[in-house]
Motif scaffolding. Structure first.
Motif, PDB file in Angstrom:
ATOM      1  N   TYR A   1       0.838  -1.207   0.000  1.00  0.00           N
ATOM      2  CA  TYR A   1       0.000   0.000   0.000  1.00  0.00           C
ATOM      3  C   TYR A   1       0.873   1.257   0.000  1.00  0.00           C
ATOM      4  N   GLY A   2       0.635   2.158  -0.962  1.00  0.00           N
ATOM      5  CA  GLY A   2       1.386   3.410  -1.060  1.00  0.00           C
ATOM      6  C   GLY A   2       2.600   3.337  -1.946  1.00  0.00           C
ATOM      7  N   ASP A   3       3.053   2.121  -2.310  1.00  0.00           N
ATOM      8  CA  ASP A   3       4.215   1.994  -3.188  1.00  0.00           C
ATOM      9  C   ASP A   3       3.914   2.576  -4.561  1.00  0.00           C
ATOM     10  N   ARG A   4       4.952   3.193  -5.144  1.00  0.00           N
ATOM     11  CA  ARG A   4       4.801   3.744  -6.484  1.00  0.00           C
ATOM     12  C   ARG A   4       4.879   2.624  -7.518  1.00  0.00           C
ATOM     13  N   VAL A   5       3.999   2.706  -8.529  1.00  0.00           N
ATOM     14  CA  VAL A   5       3.987   1.751  -9.641  1.00  0.00           C
ATOM     15  C   VAL A   5       4.682   2.404 -10.829  1.00  0.00           C
TER      16      VAL A   5
ATOM     17  N   GLU B   1      -2.008   1.655 -20.957  1.00  0.00           N
ATOM     18  CA  GLU B   1      -3.130   2.464 -20.475  1.00  0.00           C
ATOM     19  C   GLU B   1      -4.355   1.610 -20.195  1.00  0.00           C
ATOM     20  N   ASN B   2      -4.640   0.657 -21.079  1.00  0.00           N
ATOM     21  CA  ASN B   2      -5.783  -0.245 -20.872  1.00  0.00           C
ATOM     22  C   ASN B   2      -5.604  -1.074 -19.606  1.00  0.00           C
ATOM     23  N   ALA B   3      -4.381  -1.564 -19.382  1.00  0.00           N
ATOM     24  CA  ALA B   3      -4.104  -2.371 -18.192  1.00  0.00           C
ATOM     25  C   ALA B   3      -4.233  -1.529 -16.923  1.00  0.00           C
ATOM     26  N   TYR B   4      -3.668  -0.316 -16.944  1.00  0.00           N
ATOM     27  CA  TYR B   4      -3.719   0.546 -15.771  1.00  0.00           C
ATOM     28  C   TYR B   4      -5.148   1.014 -15.480  1.00  0.00           C
TER      29      TYR B   4
ATOM     30  N   ASP C   1     -10.594  -1.640 -10.730  1.00  0.00           N
ATOM     31  CA  ASP C   1     -10.728  -2.756  -9.786  1.00  0.00           C
ATOM     32  C   ASP C   1     -10.138  -2.438  -8.415  1.00  0.00           C
ATOM     33  N   GLY C   2      -9.639  -1.196  -8.235  1.00  0.00           N
ATOM     34  CA  GLY C   2      -9.217  -0.747  -6.910  1.00  0.00           C
ATOM     35  C   GLY C   2      -7.812  -1.135  -6.499  1.00  0.00           C
ATOM     36  N   PHE C   3      -6.987  -1.614  -7.448  1.00  0.00           N
ATOM     37  CA  PHE C   3      -5.629  -2.029  -7.087  1.00  0.00           C
ATOM     38  C   PHE C   3      -4.665  -0.845  -7.048  1.00  0.00           C
ATOM     39  N   ILE C   4      -4.825   0.109  -7.944  1.00  0.00           N
ATOM     40  CA  ILE C   4      -3.946   1.277  -7.976  1.00  0.00           C
ATOM     41  C   ILE C   4      -4.787   2.542  -8.131  1.00  0.00           C
ATOM     42  N   SER C   5      -4.163   3.685  -7.877  1.00  0.00           N
ATOM     43  CA  SER C   5      -4.820   4.966  -8.102  1.00  0.00           C
ATOM     44  C   SER C   5      -3.777   5.965  -8.579  1.00  0.00           C
ATOM     45  N   SER C   6      -4.249   7.037  -9.204  1.00  0.00           N
ATOM     46  CA  SER C   6      -3.339   8.076  -9.701  1.00  0.00           C
ATOM     47  C   SER C   6      -3.206   9.178  -8.653  1.00  0.00           C
ATOM     48  N   LYS C   7      -1.969   9.485  -8.282  1.00  0.00           N
ATOM     49  CA  LYS C   7      -1.711  10.486  -7.256  1.00  0.00           C
ATOM     50  C   LYS C   7      -0.948  11.654  -7.873  1.00  0.00           C
ATOM     51  N   GLU C   8      -1.455  12.853  -7.644  1.00  0.00           N
ATOM     52  CA  GLU C   8      -0.858  14.045  -8.245  1.00  0.00           C
ATOM     53  C   GLU C   8       0.618  14.190  -7.845  1.00  0.00           C
TER      54      GLU C   8
ATOM     55  N   VAL D   1       2.987  12.333  -8.189  1.00  0.00           N
ATOM     56  CA  VAL D   1       3.649  11.076  -7.834  1.00  0.00           C
ATOM     57  C   VAL D   1       3.493  10.050  -8.955  1.00  0.00           C
ATOM     58  N   GLY D   2       2.300   9.962  -9.492  1.00  0.00           N
ATOM     59  CA  GLY D   2       1.997   8.958 -10.505  1.00  0.00           C
ATOM     60  C   GLY D   2       1.063   7.905  -9.939  1.00  0.00           C
ATOM     61  N   TYR D   3       1.193   6.691 -10.436  1.00  0.00           N
ATOM     62  CA  TYR D   3       0.340   5.603  -9.962  1.00  0.00           C
ATOM     63  C   TYR D   3       0.935   4.963  -8.718  1.00  0.00           C
ATOM     64  N   VAL D   4       0.073   4.740  -7.716  1.00  0.00           N
ATOM     65  CA  VAL D   4       0.498   4.084  -6.479  1.00  0.00           C
ATOM     66  C   VAL D   4      -0.486   2.976  -6.124  1.00  0.00           C
ATOM     67  N   VAL D   5      -0.012   2.033  -5.311  1.00  0.00           N
ATOM     68  CA  VAL D   5      -0.868   0.935  -4.850  1.00  0.00           C
ATOM     69  C   VAL D   5      -1.912   1.489  -3.878  1.00  0.00           C
ATOM     70  N   SER D   6      -3.174   1.224  -4.139  1.00  0.00           N
ATOM     71  CA  SER D   6      -4.254   1.758  -3.293  1.00  0.00           C
ATOM     72  C   SER D   6      -4.964   0.676  -2.488  1.00  0.00           C
ATOM     73  N   MET D   7      -4.530  -0.560  -2.619  1.00  0.00           N
ATOM     74  CA  MET D   7      -5.178  -1.651  -1.884  1.00  0.00           C
ATOM     75  C   MET D   7      -4.364  -1.956  -0.634  1.00  0.00           C
ATOM     76  N   ASN D   8      -4.960  -1.708   0.537  1.00  0.00           N
ATOM     77  CA  ASN D   8      -4.263  -1.970   1.794  1.00  0.00           C
ATOM     78  C   ASN D   8      -4.411  -3.431   2.211  1.00  0.00           C
ATOM     79  N   SER D   9      -3.777  -3.782   3.329  1.00  0.00           N
ATOM     80  CA  SER D   9      -3.735  -5.187   3.773  1.00  0.00           C
ATOM     81  C   SER D   9      -5.129  -5.731   4.099  1.00  0.00           C
ATOM     82  N   GLU D  10      -6.006  -4.874   4.666  1.00  0.00           N
ATOM     83  CA  GLU D  10      -7.358  -5.332   4.998  1.00  0.00           C
ATOM     84  C   GLU D  10      -8.147  -5.697   3.748  1.00  0.00           C
ATOM     85  N   ARG D  11      -8.035  -4.852   2.714  1.00  0.00           N
ATOM     86  CA  ARG D  11      -8.742  -5.122   1.462  1.00  0.00           C
ATOM     87  C   ARG D  11      -8.161  -6.336   0.748  1.00  0.00           C
ATOM     88  N   ILE D  12      -6.855  -6.523   0.848  1.00  0.00           N
ATOM     89  CA  ILE D  12      -6.224  -7.710   0.252  1.00  0.00           C
ATOM     90  C   ILE D  12      -6.754  -8.968   0.926  1.00  0.00           C
TER      91      ILE D  12
END
Length: 426
Positions: free
Chosen positions: A22-26, A44-47, A53-60, A62-73
């Motif tokens: 969670y929070g790691d840069r992709v 782009e299609n993959a991202y 599906d909630g695995f990553i999100s775009s952060k200003e 920074v770029g794409y980061v992991v948005s799925m935390n341990s509870e959601r996993i």
């Protein structure tokens, strides 16, 4: 597998396994293009799919980061484990009556129509009509005239997910002091509707059904005309004539697969011969069981009683609109002809195999695309042995049901041989 799916699966697995936390840069899109040696569009299609599906999100900045935390996993894994443990068992030979011919249904064509509907934002953003989409009702009016000789208008037709939901709607319009007659062979789902409404129900012997209707002063009779007799044959023309001559009796005709005839001559629908009939049908076996579209045709009296304002839609607007175009472009009629040819060939082949390897008595259930075998065995033990030998069968009233709908000739041959061996063991 498509390239974008490979990238999607790679990042998804890295996140679920904890390699990416969670929070790691992709990797940026440019970095991923270079690393995977694919086009920018592919990444782009993959991202986009990973974001949806909630695995990553775009952060200003920074770029794409992991948005799925341990509870959601953990929740994601629990859902996967549950789905896996409750997954329907697969069989080497699936003779169950619930099966249909999947290969004959052209899924690519259906996907094209569904995609067209999903791309129409205006259509997607509105509720469907309670009575069913007008275009579909119009298309079905033409279809039932061509195949069942029923002349009706869109205003008479109500679309629903299946015959049971439509029966509930209809019974809501029916006077509760009516005496309802049901054949002793009518299935439990239909019985439950009338019992739920508290109707006085009389059960009718299919061998003397018209006489019973008169003797018991039945006001409304619900009847499955395509699987009418104890040996699962359709209602004869003689009995149909007797039915339509009944006075002051409302007939609810369940014409399940009435147009899908491949081993006998097609029978006249009661609705085409009398104005005192409410007609029910569906497409669960003509198309696919997962496509939940059925319809009823009201006569003039109940057409005026029906008020759409009292009801909500019971089937998907998306599927209705796609199905409308499917019918208008001629694919439903084409599919029907294809199934008639396929089932005619398959039922004769299975008959030949049963005669050669089983040598038992049987009856053809044309409506449900199956043979019912009369085997002099302990049915419970026979069923258990079939289960352990990866053979799926249906059991009803001590008879063994074998459907040929979804089976290839090769599978039917091997499956019947295995059944014959199990039978000998019993």
């Amino acid at each position: 597998m498509k390239k974008y799916q490979v990238i999607y699966d790679l990042y998804k697995e890295s996140i679920l396994s904890g390699i990416l936390k969670y929070g790691d840069r992709v990797d940026s899109i440019r970095e991923c293009v270079k690393k995977m040696n694919v086009s920018k569009t592919t990444v782009e299609n993959a991202y986009n799919k990973l974001v949806l599906d909630g695995f990553i999100s775009s952060k200003e900045k920074v770029g794409y980061v992991v948005s799925m935390n341990s509870e959601r996993i953990l929740l994601h894994q629990e859902i996967l484990d549950y789905s896996s443990s409750h997954k329907e068992k697969s069989y080497d030979y699936d003779f169950r009556i619930q099966s249909v011919s999947f290969d004959s249904f052209e899924t690519t064509i259906w996907k094209r129509y569904m995609k067209g509907v999903l791309n129409d934002k205006r259509l997607m953003s509105s509720y469907g009509l309670a009575q069913g989409e007008y275009g579909l009702r119009q298309a079905l009016c033409k279809y039932v005239y061509q195949n069942r000789n029923i002349l009706c208008f869109p205003e008479q037709m109500v679309i629903g997910s299946n015959y049971q939901s439509l029966l509930y709607i209809f019974c809501g319009m029916l006077d509760k002091n009516k005496v309802v007659g049901l054949s002793t062979l009518v299935d439990d789902q239909a019985k439950q509707v009338f019992l739920s409404y508290g109707f006085h129900v009389e059960y009718l012997n299919p061998n003397s059904i018209v006489r019973d209707i008169k003797r018991l002063n039945v006001d409304v009779v619900y009847v499955n005309t395509t699987c009418f007799t104890p040996d699962r044959q359709s209602m004869s023309e003689r009995v149909r004539e007797e039915f339509v001559s009944l006075e002051n009796v409302l007939i609810l005709e369940d014409d399940y697969n009435g147009e899908l005839v491949y081993a006998s001559k097609i029978k006249t629908s009661l609705c085409s011969k009398s104005k005192n009939v409410i007609y029910f049908s569906s497409f669960s076996r003509l198309l696919l069981p997962s496509l939940r579209i059925g319809y009823m045709i009201l006569n003039e009296e109940y057409m005026h009683k029906y008020s759409a304002s009292y009801f909500g839609p019971t089937t998907s607007k998306i599927e209705q609109v796609a199905f409308t175009q499917y019918i208008v472009d001629g694919y439903l009629q084409k599919h029907l002809r294809k199934l008639v040819r396929e089932y005619k060939e398959k039922h004769l082949y299975l008959k030949k195999l049963i005669d050669a390897h089983m040598g038992c008595s049987y009856i053809l259930d044309e409506t449900y695309m199956a043979y019912w075998l009369n085997l002099d065995v302990d049915i419970s033990r026979f069923r258990d042995l079939c289960e352990s030998n990866s053979v799926a069968i249906s059991i009803s009233n001590g008879h063994v049901g074998l459907s040929f709908a979804c089976m290839s000739k090769e599978l039917m041959l091997d499956g019947v041989i295995r059944l014959a061996e199990i039978w000998k063991e019993c």
